[in-house]
Design an enzyme around this catalytic site. Sequence first.
Site, PDB file in Angstrom:
ATOM      1  N   ASN A  48       8.093 -15.776  27.880  1.00  0.00           N
ATOM      2  CA  ASN A  48       7.557 -15.568  29.213  1.00  0.00           C
ATOM      3  C   ASN A  48       8.135 -14.271  29.740  1.00  0.00           C
ATOM      4  O   ASN A  48       9.291 -13.952  29.443  1.00  0.00           O
ATOM      5  CB  ASN A  48       7.967 -16.760  30.092  1.00  0.00           C
ATOM      6  N   ALA A  49       7.370 -13.543  30.534  1.00  0.00           N
ATOM      7  CA  ALA A  49       7.859 -12.284  31.095  1.00  0.00           C
ATOM      8  C   ALA A  49       9.145 -12.491  31.898  1.00  0.00           C
ATOM      9  O   ALA A  49      10.013 -11.632  31.917  1.00  0.00           O
ATOM     10  CB  ALA A  49       6.788 -11.637  31.972  1.00  0.00           C
ATOM     11  N   CYS A  56      12.102 -22.495  23.298  1.00  0.00           N
ATOM     12  CA  CYS A  56      12.342 -22.320  21.858  1.00  0.00           C
ATOM     13  C   CYS A  56      11.435 -23.233  21.039  1.00  0.00           C
ATOM     14  O   CYS A  56      10.906 -24.233  21.534  1.00  0.00           O
ATOM     15  CB  CYS A  56      13.796 -22.632  21.534  1.00  0.00           C
ATOM     16  N   GLU A  58      12.345 -25.318  18.730  1.00  0.00           N
ATOM     17  CA  GLU A  58      12.929 -26.663  18.636  1.00  0.00           C
ATOM     18  C   GLU A  58      12.568 -27.498  19.860  1.00  0.00           C
ATOM     19  O   GLU A  58      12.251 -28.687  19.743  1.00  0.00           O
ATOM     20  CB  GLU A  58      14.457 -26.575  18.497  1.00  0.00           C
TER      21      GLU A  58
END
Length: 137
Positions: A48-49, A56, A58
């Site tokens: 995301n910016a 992640c 996971e």
Amino acid sequence: MDDETLARLLAAARAVRERAYAPYSGFAVGAALLDEHARVHAGCNVENAAYPQGWCAETSALAAMVAAGGRRVLGLVVVGVAPRPLTPCGGCRQKLREFAADDCPVWSADLDSVHARFTLGELLPASFGPGHLETSA
């Protein structure tokens, strides 16, 4: 874990890595885990910016597992291309601890081979987990 199951995890992590959304770092990661019902759940990183707002691979795999009704991680594969074996970050290690025991195997792989195997306990020693919140009444 048998070779066939590990191969399923590797294939799922490698495939989902191709769908990672990593426009800022260019570092695509895929993860796949096995739940207590022998189902494979895969996830990729999504950036995301506003950097802290991404998640992640996971975390994505854990969310897919929980959404499907799974509650126990029996093994995990993380796939990424890096000069050293790729392991879950600290935050993901703690998230995994919620659903996995210390002896849960975690494999690090790239697009061609497995480079390392750890246990969650090796990656997160003396961890805080659900057992710490149990009360003896």
